[in-house]
Design a protein around this motif. Structure first.
Motif: not given
Lengths: 161, 207
Positions: A94, A132-133, A136-137, B127, B203
């Motif tokens: 990531v 999702t990660d 964010q990045e 998630r 989130e």
């Protein structure tokens, strides 16, 4: 009368096969034009989901591809069986997303850098977590225009298993 | 019997076969055009900025849990009913005075959204939810906006928003100075402003 009869006894003239190569060329050209070359060699499973609110993507030079999915069978020994990210030709972490996006952006001509878009090709069976990660990045890297690449089709078919 | 040359094999029908093949491939090949659901990420938020307060009634909350089940406004829901629920929420127009919505056709329920401009759809994912579900839910929510935009566009210009937008997108590059194009651009933007796509993704929660 006998004059005419004699002419009939000759061999049939050979049928010209000169047009065959033309046809083969036609086929060849058709496939050459219709085939989409894959930019990167996929090391992960990548089956795109269906959606019907899709728009055509911008031209290729404005796109950056990020693939997410499970490693395909021959890479599972090295990379495990959980979802991974593939940037370009290699499977990455990531943390590398930001650098990758920025390098790619700098490679583009300056006048289209603002129109850059990230195409997220996510395998339909993967989990949302990794995605999702990555998002964010991308926010951190100011790559805000994204696109969930999907096939044009009935989205309800996604849910049938 | 005089000398006779060996008969040549007639290859004329080869061409027919090749044509058959060609036509078959022409019909069956789908040329893959990359397409996808457009989305925009919010820019990174500086720490000192507090997000603006949004009234609870203007938020349409969609939760997806790890079993890919949907919780909409604290109630269980099937994905097939999601679009209708979102349309109902966006089109409610329950506001009064300046916050009202003249073009909405909803029930004007004071407990639901004031107007489409204030209404926000919040999508929260676990998630562990699958991407399949995520895309489907996202698609259904975008569809709600498209339905409303189409309706409004049909009412005003007798043309669906999708057709209009397609025309706008595929306008030839050399003819962008014409008044027709500017009019079309204005119309597209107006419809978009009437139903702005406000889809926020918080989130996701850890399971």
């Amino acid at each position: 009368m006998s004059k005419f009869k004699k002419q009939k006894s000759g061999d049939l003239p050979a049928i010209s096969t000169a047009s065959l190569p033309d046809i083969v060329f036609m086929l060849l050209f058709f496939f050459m034009v219709a085939t989409v070359m894959r930019e990167d060699e996929l090391k992960i499973e990548n089956k795109l989901p269906n959606a019907n609110q899709v728009e055509k993507l911008e031209s290729k030079n404005k796109l950056i591809y990020i693939y997410i999915g499970k490693p395909s069978a021959q890479y599972q020994k090295t990379y495990g069986v959980t979802d991974v990210i593939q940037l370009g030709d290699k499977i990455s972490t990531v943390e590398e997303v930001q650098t990758y996006v920025n390098t790619k952006r700098n490679d583009m001509p300056e006048d289209i850098q603002d129109e850059m878009m990230v195409s997220l090709k996510v395998d339909s069976g993967s989990k949302v977590g990794v995605l999702t990660d990555v998002k964010q990045e991308l926010r951190e890297a100011m790559a805000l225009k994204i696109n969930y690449t999907a096939k044009n089709g009935d989205p309800m078919r996604n849910l049938k298993k | 019997m005089a000398k006779r040359s060996a008969p040549e094999v007639n290859a004329g029908s080869m061409a027919d076969i090749a044509f058959l093949l060609l036509i078959f491939f022409l019909v069956t090949t789908t040329i893959e055009v990359d397409s996808g659901i457009q989305s925009k990420l919010p820019p990174p938020v500086p720490d000192e900025v507090t997000p603006p307060k949004i009234k609870q009634k203007n938020i349409f909350q969609v939760l997806v849990n790890q079993d890919n089940r949907l919780l909409v406004e604290n109630e269980d829901m099937e994905i097939k009913d999601l679009t209708a629920a979102a349309v109902k929420f966006l089109d409610n127009g329950g506001g009064e005075g300046p916050a009202g919505c003249a073009y909405c056709e909803g029930e004007r329920d004071p407990e639901s959204s004031d107007n489409p401009d204030k209404a926000v759809i919040s999508l929260v994912n676990d998630r562990q939810a699958t991407y399949n579900t995520y895309v489907t839910v996202y698609n259904e929510l975008v569809r709600a906006y498209t339905i409303l935009r189409n309706r409004e566009s049909n009412k005003r210009y007798n043309e669906s928003y999708e057709d209009m937008y397609l025309r706008y997108k595929e306008w030839p590059e050399t003819e962008k100075e014409t008044p027709e194009y500017e009019k079309l651009e204005e119309q597209v933007n107006l419809i978009r402003d009437l139903f702005p796509l406000k889809l926020s993704e918080a989130e996701p929660q850890e399971s």
